[in-house]
Write a protein that holds these residues in place. Structure first.
Motif, short mmCIF file in Angstrom:
data_model
loop_
_atom_site.label_atom_id
_atom_site.label_comp_id
_atom_site.label_asym_id
_atom_site.label_seq_id
_atom_site.Cartn_x
_atom_site.Cartn_y
_atom_site.Cartn_z
N ASP A 198 0.77 -1.47 0.09
CA ASP A 198 0.02 -0.07 -0.18
C ASP A 198 0.87 1.22 -0.12
OD1 ASP A 198 -2.26 -1.41 -0.11
OD2 ASP A 198 -3.01 -1.00 2.02
N THR A 199 0.28 2.29 -0.37
CA THR A 199 0.97 3.65 -0.23
C THR A 199 0.47 4.47 0.70
OG1 THR A 199 1.12 3.73 -2.79
CG2 THR A 199 1.21 5.94 -1.67
N VAL A 200 1.46 5.18 1.40
CA VAL A 200 1.09 6.02 2.59
C VAL A 200 1.69 7.44 2.26
CG1 VAL A 200 1.35 6.48 5.02
CG2 VAL A 200 1.09 4.21 4.22
N ALA A 201 0.49 8.57 2.51
CA ALA A 201 0.98 9.94 2.09
C ALA A 201 1.74 9.94 3.50
CB ALA A 201 -0.42 10.81 1.95
N VAL A 202 3.01 10.91 3.31
CA VAL A 202 3.58 11.36 4.38
C VAL A 202 4.07 13.04 4.02
CG1 VAL A 202 4.63 9.34 5.16
CG2 VAL A 202 5.96 10.67 3.41
N GLU A 203 4.26 13.72 4.87
CA GLU A 203 5.25 15.15 4.87
C GLU A 203 6.50 14.90 4.10
OE1 GLU A 203 3.25 16.99 8.96
OE2 GLU A 203 4.72 15.14 9.07
N ALA A 228 9.91 14.21 6.06
CA ALA A 228 8.99 13.51 6.92
C ALA A 228 10.05 12.70 8.05
CB ALA A 228 8.40 12.42 6.19
N TYR A 229 9.50 12.62 9.24
CA TYR A 229 10.50 12.08 10.27
C TYR A 229 10.80 10.68 9.81
CZ TYR A 229 11.33 10.33 15.12
OH TYR A 229 11.97 9.81 16.14
N TYR A 230 12.18 10.70 10.02
CA TYR A 230 12.71 9.26 9.63
C TYR A 230 12.26 7.96 10.22
CZ TYR A 230 15.97 10.36 13.61
OH TYR A 230 16.29 10.71 14.67
N LEU A 231 11.82 8.24 11.56
CA LEU A 231 11.36 6.93 12.20
C LEU A 231 10.08 6.46 11.56
CD1 LEU A 231 11.45 6.02 15.87
CD2 LEU A 231 9.37 5.64 14.59
N MET A 232 9.25 7.41 11.04
CA MET A 232 8.06 7.00 10.08
C MET A 232 8.68 6.33 8.90
SD MET A 232 5.58 10.40 10.73
CE MET A 232 4.55 10.74 12.21
N LEU A 233 9.53 6.86 8.26
CA LEU A 233 9.99 6.08 7.02
C LEU A 233 10.47 4.76 7.52
CD1 LEU A 233 11.80 9.15 5.25
CD2 LEU A 233 9.35 8.36 5.02
N GLN A 234 11.10 4.55 8.60
CA GLN A 234 11.60 3.10 9.11
C GLN A 234 10.12 2.23 9.09
OE1 GLN A 234 14.26 4.38 12.24
NE2 GLN A 234 15.61 2.68 11.45
N LEU A 235 9.30 2.92 9.88
CA LEU A 235 8.16 2.17 9.97
C LEU A 235 7.47 1.62 8.76
CD1 LEU A 235 6.19 3.69 13.06
CD2 LEU A 235 7.11 1.67 13.03
N LEU A 236 7.38 2.61 7.68
CA LEU A 236 6.99 1.98 6.30
C LEU A 236 7.72 0.96 5.64
CD1 LEU A 236 5.85 5.51 4.96
CD2 LEU A 236 4.52 4.23 6.30
N GLU A 237 9.02 1.19 5.97
CA GLU A 237 9.96 0.14 5.32
C GLU A 237 9.72 -1.01 5.64
OE1 GLU A 237 14.90 -0.50 4.88
OE2 GLU A 237 14.01 1.63 5.47
N THR A 238 9.67 -1.19 7.31
CA THR A 238 9.69 -2.49 7.77
C THR A 238 8.33 -3.22 7.51
OG1 THR A 238 8.90 -1.76 9.94
CG2 THR A 238 11.07 -2.08 9.72
N LEU A 239 7.11 -2.35 7.27
CA LEU A 239 5.87 -3.05 6.89
C LEU A 239 5.89 -3.32 5.54
CD1 LEU A 239 3.84 -0.72 9.23
CD2 LEU A 239 4.55 -3.40 9.61
N GLY A 240 6.71 -2.95 4.62
CA GLY A 240 6.45 -3.16 3.10
C GLY A 240 5.74 -2.38 2.40
N LEU A 241 5.45 -1.13 2.90
CA LEU A 241 4.83 0.15 2.48
C LEU A 241 5.48 1.10 1.80
CD1 LEU A 241 2.58 0.65 5.78
CD2 LEU A 241 1.91 -0.59 3.53
N LYS A 242 4.73 1.51 0.62
CA LYS A 242 5.44 2.63 -0.15
C LYS A 242 5.02 3.88 0.44
CE LYS A 242 3.71 0.97 -4.15
NZ LYS A 242 3.65 0.76 -5.48
N ALA A 243 5.83 5.05 0.12
CA ALA A 243 5.57 6.47 0.49
C ALA A 243 5.34 7.35 -0.58
CB ALA A 243 6.76 6.86 1.18
N LEU A 244 4.44 8.24 -0.28
CA LEU A 244 4.33 9.38 -1.47
C LEU A 244 4.35 10.69 -0.76
CD1 LEU A 244 3.34 10.12 -4.10
CD2 LEU A 244 0.93 10.46 -2.90
N GLU A 245 5.31 11.46 -0.93
CA GLU A 245 5.68 12.66 -0.32
C GLU A 245 4.91 13.63 -0.99
OE1 GLU A 245 10.18 13.29 0.00
OE2 GLU A 245 10.22 11.66 -1.42
#
Length: 481
Positions: A198-203, A206-223
């Motif tokens: 899935d894709t999650v929208a982030v600022e 973005a706070y790097y710990l949030m990006l780590q969470l997305l990485e470990t859960l196999g999620l994509k980020a949309l800046e």
């Protein structure tokens, strides 16, 4: 407006006028509360109100046992510009690089400018230690067992509900889940409303710990483009969600990390309405909400939620101590799904710590501590800004945080803060390179500095030496490919 309000506002205006005219200068001690009370024929409470108004506006500062002093006005500084962001979501890959950066920053003798941790001397550790001993003595049965069903201590839930009155609340007690940290709360929310891919929208940044969470859960980020002053662009989010494809939003609207910006109430209201209408869950990190620099606490997006679509996460790691490992989520309509994830992954959070925190929040000590802590963090951010102004290249831009204790620094385009990092560590100076705040690798000419420590001569010297590292790179040529 009452006569009492007119009196304290008049006194505050007169003192501010004396500062503007130069009669009161930076570092001058103001007349004592008692003297102002006698000479101006005002009550002590009226004088204190006037001084606190000036303090909230950053014009004066209170020093323990010494009185009130005129603060140094900050120099005019250019802020970083809002940047365009990639239109496509990308997988996240920051964890390994980030771990190396944070580990290097924790080594002995390295100046602590990387990890956003508060200085121990700013925290009420002795009071918390006494409460631990008292709670363990008065409630011995708390050690007798645990539960994966009854996870939330009612005393702490009650205190959170009471505190939420200042957040545009009150929150509903039955939507609150106590967690082991804000990080756990964010992770539980993501697991409840997304699936791998899935894709999650982030600022952005973005706070790097949030990006780590997305990485470990196999999620994509949309800046999503984010303004250094007013936060995430609701207009850009509207475009991004127009045709679906966004599973959730993961945001820090109050004193965001790393920019320190606060989203205005109207933008929060628009965001809450937009995401509810389009069925996009919002996971909101409000960990810095209590650490604002403004006269009143900013409301979270949750305050404008009318459909249970906002999951509000927070903890006390930045205001009391990271060692508590206590956070919470006000989960809205996702309460059952998040509680199931909590049951599966970690069960109940330490009941003794829940009781300790509940008793500390119930006392008046917490609000007194917060008031002092906010002033300390604001002074420390101001001091770091002044040091960066002195020692970094003239074209450097800086955020102007409205809360928290981190500073975002933008160097001229030719600099690469990732390439500079090894040399800085060699000089025993740590920071977090800007590209770790972007899943697409933006912000390579930026860095984040921790302002959680009092600005000592040692901290100032570290900033000076970091400026020298940057200046040396400037003299040696352009950024390598």
């Amino acid at each position: 407006m009452s006569e009492a309000m007119l009196r304290y506002e008049k006194l505050a205006a007169e003192l501010e006028g004396m500062m503007a005219d130069g009669a009161l200068r930076h570092g001058d001690r103001l007349p004592s509360v008692r003297r102002l009370s006698v000479e101006r024929r005002l009550s002590v409470s009226t004088v204190v109100q006037a001084l606190r108004q000036l303090e909230d506006r950053g014009l004066v500062e209170a020093r323990p046992q010494s009185g009130y002093f005129v603060r140094r006005p900050g120099p005019a500084r250019a802020e970083p510009a809002q940047r365009s962001t990639p239109e496509m979501a990308v997988p996240v890959d920051v964890s390994q690089r980030l771990v190396r950066v944070l580990q290097a920053g924790c080594k002995p003798l390295v100046a602590p400018l990387a990890a956003a941790l508060p200085a121990a001397e700013l925290l009420p550790l002795a009071a918390l230690q006494r409460l631990y001993a008292s709670v363990a003595r008065r409630h011995p049965k708390l050690l007798e067992g645990g539960s994966h069903i009854n996870m939330d201590e009612p005393a702490l839930v009650r205190q959170l509900v009471l505190r939420s009155l200042a957040w545009g609340g009150p929150l509903a007690g039955d939507e609150i889940i106590i967690t082991n940290s804000c990080t756990e709360a964010l992770g539980l929310c993501l697991r409840a409303v997304t699936k791998p891919g899935d894709t999650v929208a982030v600022e952005s940044p973005a706070y790097y710990l949030m990006l780590q969470l997305l990485e470990t859960l196999g999620l994509k980020a949309l800046e999503i483009p984010t303004d250094p002053r007013v936060g995430l662009s609701v207009e850009a989010l509207e475009l991004a969600t127009r045709h679906g494809g966004i599973a959730a939003c993961l945001l820090v609207p109050n004193a965001s990390n790393p920019l320190g910006c606060v989203m205005p109430d109207e933008k929060k209201r628009q965001l809450a309405a937009l995401t509810a209408a389009r069925g996009v869950p919002v996971i909101e990190d409000d960990i810095y909400g209590d650490l604002h620099f403004s006269p009143r606490r900013p409301w979270p997006i949750k305050a404008f939620d009318t459909s249970g679509n906002i999951m509000l996460c927070s903890s006390f790691s930045k205001s009391l101590t990271p060692a508590l490992r206590i956070g919470f989520v006000a989960a809205g309509r996702y309460r059952s799904a998040i509680a199931l994830q909590k049951t599966i992954t970690s069960g109940a959070t330490n009941p003794i710590t829940q009781h300790v925190l509940a008793e500390y929040l119930e006392s008046s000590a917490f609000e007194r501590h917060l008031r002092t802590l906010r002033r300390s963090y604001e002074r420390q951010v101001d001091s770091m800004q002044a040091a960066v102004s002195r020692y970094f290249p003239a074209a450097t831009r800086m955020s102007q945080p409205q809360g928290g204790y981190v500073l975002w620094v933008e160097l001229p385009e030719e600099f690469d803060t990732t390439a500079l990092y090894e040399r800085a560590i060699g000089e025993n100076i740590a920071y977090v390179p800007g590209e770790l705040f972007s899943p697409s690798g933006m912000y390579r000419n930026c860095l984040r500095l921790n302002c959680g420590n009092p600005h000592s001569p040692e901290i100032d010297d570290a900033v000076r030496r970091l400026g020298a590292v940057i200046a040396c790179r400037s003299q040696s040529g352009a950024r390598p490919n």
